[in-house]
Design a protein around this motif. Structure first.
Motif, short mmCIF file in Angstrom:
data_model
loop_
_atom_site.label_atom_id
_atom_site.label_comp_id
_atom_site.label_asym_id
_atom_site.label_seq_id
_atom_site.Cartn_x
_atom_site.Cartn_y
_atom_site.Cartn_z
N ALA A 230 -2.85 -11.55 -23.77
CA ALA A 230 -2.66 -10.12 -23.49
C ALA A 230 -1.19 -9.75 -23.59
CB ALA A 230 -3.20 -9.78 -22.10
N ARG A 231 -0.33 -10.61 -23.06
CA ARG A 231 1.11 -10.34 -23.11
C ARG A 231 1.59 -10.26 -24.56
NH1 ARG A 231 3.19 -15.17 -21.23
NH2 ARG A 231 3.15 -15.79 -23.43
N ASP A 232 1.18 -11.21 -25.39
CA ASP A 232 1.63 -11.23 -26.79
C ASP A 232 1.10 -10.02 -27.57
OD1 ASP A 232 2.89 -13.59 -26.19
OD2 ASP A 232 1.38 -14.88 -27.13
N ASN A 332 -4.88 0.61 -16.80
CA ASN A 332 -3.76 -0.30 -16.95
C ASN A 332 -4.08 -1.23 -18.13
OD1 ASN A 332 -2.39 -3.00 -16.52
ND2 ASN A 332 -1.40 -1.81 -14.90
N GLU A 333 -3.28 -1.13 -19.19
CA GLU A 333 -3.60 -1.85 -20.42
C GLU A 333 -3.60 -3.36 -20.22
OE1 GLU A 333 -0.61 -0.45 -23.00
OE2 GLU A 333 -1.51 1.53 -23.30
N ARG A 334 -2.60 -3.86 -19.51
CA ARG A 334 -2.49 -5.31 -19.34
C ARG A 334 -3.69 -5.86 -18.57
NH1 ARG A 334 1.42 -8.76 -20.18
NH2 ARG A 334 2.93 -7.07 -20.50
N LEU A 335 -4.07 -5.19 -17.48
CA LEU A 335 -5.21 -5.66 -16.70
C LEU A 335 -6.50 -5.58 -17.51
CD1 LEU A 335 -4.48 -4.14 -13.16
CD2 LEU A 335 -4.18 -6.51 -13.91
N LEU A 336 -6.65 -4.50 -18.27
CA LEU A 336 -7.86 -4.36 -19.09
C LEU A 336 -7.96 -5.50 -20.09
CD1 LEU A 336 -9.42 -1.23 -20.62
CD2 LEU A 336 -8.80 -3.06 -22.16
N LEU A 340 -10.70 -8.59 -20.08
CA LEU A 340 -11.58 -8.73 -21.23
C LEU A 340 -11.47 -10.12 -21.86
CD1 LEU A 340 -13.47 -7.68 -23.46
CD2 LEU A 340 -11.42 -6.82 -24.64
N ILE A 341 -10.23 -10.52 -22.17
CA ILE A 341 -10.04 -11.80 -22.86
C ILE A 341 -10.54 -12.97 -22.00
CG2 ILE A 341 -8.27 -13.36 -23.77
CD1 ILE A 341 -6.65 -10.85 -24.54
N TRP A 342 -10.33 -12.89 -20.70
CA TRP A 342 -10.81 -13.94 -19.79
C TRP A 342 -12.32 -14.10 -19.88
CZ3 TRP A 342 -9.88 -13.91 -13.74
CH2 TRP A 342 -10.06 -15.20 -13.25
N SER A 343 -13.02 -12.97 -20.14
CA SER A 343 -14.49 -13.01 -20.16
C SER A 343 -15.07 -13.43 -21.50
CB SER A 343 -15.04 -11.62 -19.80
OG SER A 343 -14.82 -10.70 -20.87
N LEU A 344 -14.24 -13.52 -22.54
CA LEU A 344 -14.76 -13.77 -23.89
C LEU A 344 -15.04 -15.25 -24.13
CD1 LEU A 344 -12.49 -11.41 -26.03
CD2 LEU A 344 -14.84 -11.00 -25.27
#
Length: 347
Positions: A230-232, A332-336, A340-344
């Motif tokens: 997410a950070r990148d 909040n874009e970072r949290l979203l 999301l990525i954590w759940s994929l």
């Protein structure tokens, strides 16, 4: 031969409707509905130019001023906050009651009408339904929410569609963009010509697309990986806004020069600052939408190729679509992204 409609792209049916309306005499209010970047705003200016000038000649004085947003009898109204407030609605009602100064008609172009607050809608309903004979409304909206259906029913509706990739690419070619860049930008723009123009000269477009494409191969179910990805991705989106920020800076410099010469009164400085904020916000949202759509495509492609667990891939696509819908609520874009990525699942 040049035309007032030259900047309205990929909207042949809408242009034909507006030409016919101008020829037989326009009605009191029009509602232009279509997604961002569909050139409905350019169509509003073109229609206003045709109405106040009486001809399809972009070089005629009245038409030229209307197309540039500078005609005294074509008033453009954009929101000054997150929505069109009751105060702005009152001002629109007041301005609509004034007689035109130069032309036979006064045209009010209202932008982002889907963001009109309910109390503003109540204030404007009667005016839009029965404006003074010399006043015409052109109302632009991305969509018509339920609470504005009553007002929309008082208008002649003109629909605008997302512009086809091939049409966007062809337009970019006429504007000096190279064939490879035009093709890439048109596909990444999701039917939005404004966005295509912005990213056509963006060297980071391919890198961002690749980064979103490879998310499904990088996820491992850990919060650390989700945070890093997410950070990148958000850092790339920040960098992608630099061309837009540079354009904003040049516009601010131009306004500052005018203020220095003529004073700040009527300079439009506040409106410019608000527009810049909206454009940056929209740019970031568009980047996220494009990226999430790319991510969803990787799971659909894996399904088609038989290279993914059906339930896991379908769940991933649904989660991505839920995140796309959540973007409408300004999260909040970072949290979203992290959530999301954590759940994929890996694909």
């Amino acid at each position: 031969m040049s035309s007032v409609w030259d900047d309205v792209v990929g909207q042949t049916a809408s242009i034909d409707q507006l030409k016919a309306a101008a020829d037989k005499g326009p009605v009191h209010a029009y509602l232009f509905v279509g997604p961002p970047g569909s050139t409905k705003w350019q169509a509003a200016r073109a229609f206003a130019a045709r109405v106040v000038s009486g001809a399809d000649d972009p070089d005629q004085r009245d038409a030229r001023l209307a197309l540039a947003g500078e005609h005294p009898d074509v008033r453009e109204v954009r929101r000054t906050g997150p929505s069109i407030s009751a105060d702005q609605a009152r001002e629109i009602v007041r301005v609509s009651s004034l007689a035109p100064t130069e032309s036979a008609r006064k045209v009010l172009i209202l932008d982002e009408f889907h963001l009109l607050r309910p109390e503003g809608a109540a204030l404007m309903l009667k005016t839009i339904e029965e404006p003074p004979p010399s006043t015409m409304f052109i109302i632009c909206a991305d969509f018509v929410p339920h609470e504005l259906i009553t007002i929309s029913s008082r208008c002649a509706r003109i629909d605008f569609r997302a512009i086809a990739d091939g049409v966007i690419a062809a337009r970019l070619l006429t504007e000096g963009v190279g064939p490879v860049e035009a093709q890439a930008a048109s596909k990444a723009a999701l039917g939005d010509l404004d966005r295509a123009r912005l990213i056509a000269t963006d060297p980071g477009l391919a890198e961002r697309r690749k980064a979103f494409l490879t998310v499904s191969k990088s996820v491992d179910g850990s919060g650390a990986m989700a945070t890093a990805l997410a950070r990148d991705l958000l850092a790339m989106i920040d960098a992608a806004a630099e061309p837009l920020a540079a354009r904003h800076e040049s516009e601010v410099e131009a306004v500052s020069a005018r203020i220095k010469e003529f004073g700040e009164r009527g300079s439009g400085k506040k409106q410019l600052e608000e527009r810049h904020k909206r454009e940056l916000r929209r740019h970031r949202t568009d980047e996220l939408r494009a990226g999430l759509a790319t991510m969803a495509a990787t799971y659909r492609d894996a399904l088609t190729a038989g290279a993914a667990d059906v339930d896991a891939a379908v769940g991933a696509v649904r989660a991505i679509h839920a995140s796309l819908e959540a973007l409408e609520r300004n999260p909040n874009e970072r949290l979203l992204l992290e959530h999301l990525i954590w759940s994929l699942p890996a694909a």
